[in-house]
Write a protein that holds these residues in place. Structure first.
Motif, PDB file in Angstrom:
ATOM      1  N   TYR A  32      -8.341 -50.370 -49.011  1.00  0.00           N
ATOM      2  CA  TYR A  32      -7.063 -49.689 -49.231  1.00  0.00           C
ATOM      3  C   TYR A  32      -5.900 -50.655 -49.010  1.00  0.00           C
ATOM      4  O   TYR A  32      -4.964 -50.712 -49.819  1.00  0.00           O
ATOM      5  CB  TYR A  32      -6.905 -48.486 -48.291  1.00  0.00           C
ATOM      6  CG  TYR A  32      -5.524 -47.916 -48.340  1.00  0.00           C
ATOM      7  CD1 TYR A  32      -5.161 -47.028 -49.330  1.00  0.00           C
ATOM      8  CD2 TYR A  32      -4.549 -48.309 -47.424  1.00  0.00           C
ATOM      9  CE1 TYR A  32      -3.870 -46.526 -49.406  1.00  0.00           C
ATOM     10  CE2 TYR A  32      -3.261 -47.814 -47.499  1.00  0.00           C
ATOM     11  CZ  TYR A  32      -2.922 -46.931 -48.483  1.00  0.00           C
ATOM     12  OH  TYR A  32      -1.646 -46.465 -48.563  1.00  0.00           O
ATOM     13  N   CYS A  35      -5.799 -53.141 -51.888  1.00  0.00           N
ATOM     14  CA  CYS A  35      -5.377 -52.502 -53.140  1.00  0.00           C
ATOM     15  C   CYS A  35      -3.881 -52.191 -53.124  1.00  0.00           C
ATOM     16  O   CYS A  35      -3.171 -52.482 -54.085  1.00  0.00           O
ATOM     17  CB  CYS A  35      -6.184 -51.225 -53.347  1.00  0.00           C
ATOM     18  SG  CYS A  35      -5.788 -50.344 -54.862  1.00  0.00           S
ATOM     19  N   SER A  36      -3.404 -51.609 -52.038  1.00  0.00           N
ATOM     20  CA  SER A  36      -1.975 -51.261 -51.982  1.00  0.00           C
ATOM     21  C   SER A  36      -1.117 -52.524 -51.971  1.00  0.00           C
ATOM     22  O   SER A  36      -0.055 -52.567 -52.600  1.00  0.00           O
ATOM     23  CB  SER A  36      -1.669 -50.366 -50.784  1.00  0.00           C
ATOM     24  OG  SER A  36      -1.932 -51.010 -49.574  1.00  0.00           O
ATOM     25  N   GLN A  47       6.277 -49.999 -50.813  1.00  0.00           N
ATOM     26  CA  GLN A  47       4.984 -49.660 -50.225  1.00  0.00           C
ATOM     27  C   GLN A  47       4.844 -48.160 -49.993  1.00  0.00           C
ATOM     28  O   GLN A  47       3.771 -47.584 -50.215  1.00  0.00           O
ATOM     29  CB  GLN A  47       4.789 -50.408 -48.911  1.00  0.00           C
ATOM     30  CG  GLN A  47       3.425 -50.190 -48.306  1.00  0.00           C
ATOM     31  CD  GLN A  47       3.235 -50.955 -47.010  1.00  0.00           C
ATOM     32  OE1 GLN A  47       4.199 -51.425 -46.407  1.00  0.00           O
ATOM     33  NE2 GLN A  47       2.008 -51.086 -46.578  1.00  0.00           N
ATOM     34  N   VAL A  50       3.949 -46.408 -53.191  1.00  0.00           N
ATOM     35  CA  VAL A  50       2.542 -46.615 -53.544  1.00  0.00           C
ATOM     36  C   VAL A  50       1.662 -45.681 -52.719  1.00  0.00           C
ATOM     37  O   VAL A  50       0.733 -45.059 -53.246  1.00  0.00           O
ATOM     38  CB  VAL A  50       2.143 -48.096 -53.340  1.00  0.00           C
ATOM     39  CG1 VAL A  50       0.641 -48.289 -53.513  1.00  0.00           C
ATOM     40  CG2 VAL A  50       2.908 -48.990 -54.307  1.00  0.00           C
ATOM     41  N   MET A  51       1.961 -45.552 -51.424  1.00  0.00           N
ATOM     42  CA  MET A  51       1.196 -44.632 -50.568  1.00  0.00           C
ATOM     43  C   MET A  51       1.302 -43.201 -51.091  1.00  0.00           C
ATOM     44  O   MET A  51       0.300 -42.486 -51.183  1.00  0.00           O
ATOM     45  CB  MET A  51       1.730 -44.667 -49.131  1.00  0.00           C
ATOM     46  CG  MET A  51       1.418 -45.895 -48.376  1.00  0.00           C
ATOM     47  SD  MET A  51       2.139 -45.719 -46.725  1.00  0.00           S
ATOM     48  CE  MET A  51       1.896 -47.354 -46.091  1.00  0.00           C
ATOM     49  N   MET A  54      -0.821 -42.698 -54.178  1.00  0.00           N
ATOM     50  CA  MET A  54      -2.262 -42.629 -53.903  1.00  0.00           C
ATOM     51  C   MET A  54      -2.653 -41.255 -53.364  1.00  0.00           C
ATOM     52  O   MET A  54      -3.673 -40.689 -53.777  1.00  0.00           O
ATOM     53  CB  MET A  54      -2.673 -43.730 -52.937  1.00  0.00           C
ATOM     54  CG  MET A  54      -2.651 -45.115 -53.548  1.00  0.00           C
ATOM     55  SD  MET A  54      -3.147 -46.347 -52.328  1.00  0.00           S
ATOM     56  CE  MET A  54      -3.463 -47.752 -53.366  1.00  0.00           C
TER      57      MET A  54
END
Length: 64
Positions: A32, A35-36, A47, A50-51, A54
């Motif tokens: 994880y 990937c992030s 960031q 992106v979280m 997901m």
């Protein structure tokens, strides 16, 4: 098995972010993070965005 759940304060304000804690194996944690990190650096996105994406994709996949 009993688990203690604590109610977080807040959560009603638009745009407010709350912490989500997950317990996962070390290999998934590293995957994880990798990937992030790649997504953030390849796209220049934030960031936190992106979280959120997901988690959103997971919820959509499981029709939640």
């Amino acid at each position: 098995m009993s688990e203690k759940f604590e109610k977080q304060k807040g959560g009603d304000a638009p745009g407010e972010l709350l912490e989500l804690k997950l317990k996962i194996p070390a290999d998934l944690y590293r995957a994880y993070q990798r990937c992030s990190w790649i997504i953030v650096h390849e796209t220049g996105r934030d960031q936190l965005a992106v979280m959120e994406e997901m988690v959103h994709d997971f919820l959509v996949k499981h029709e939640c």
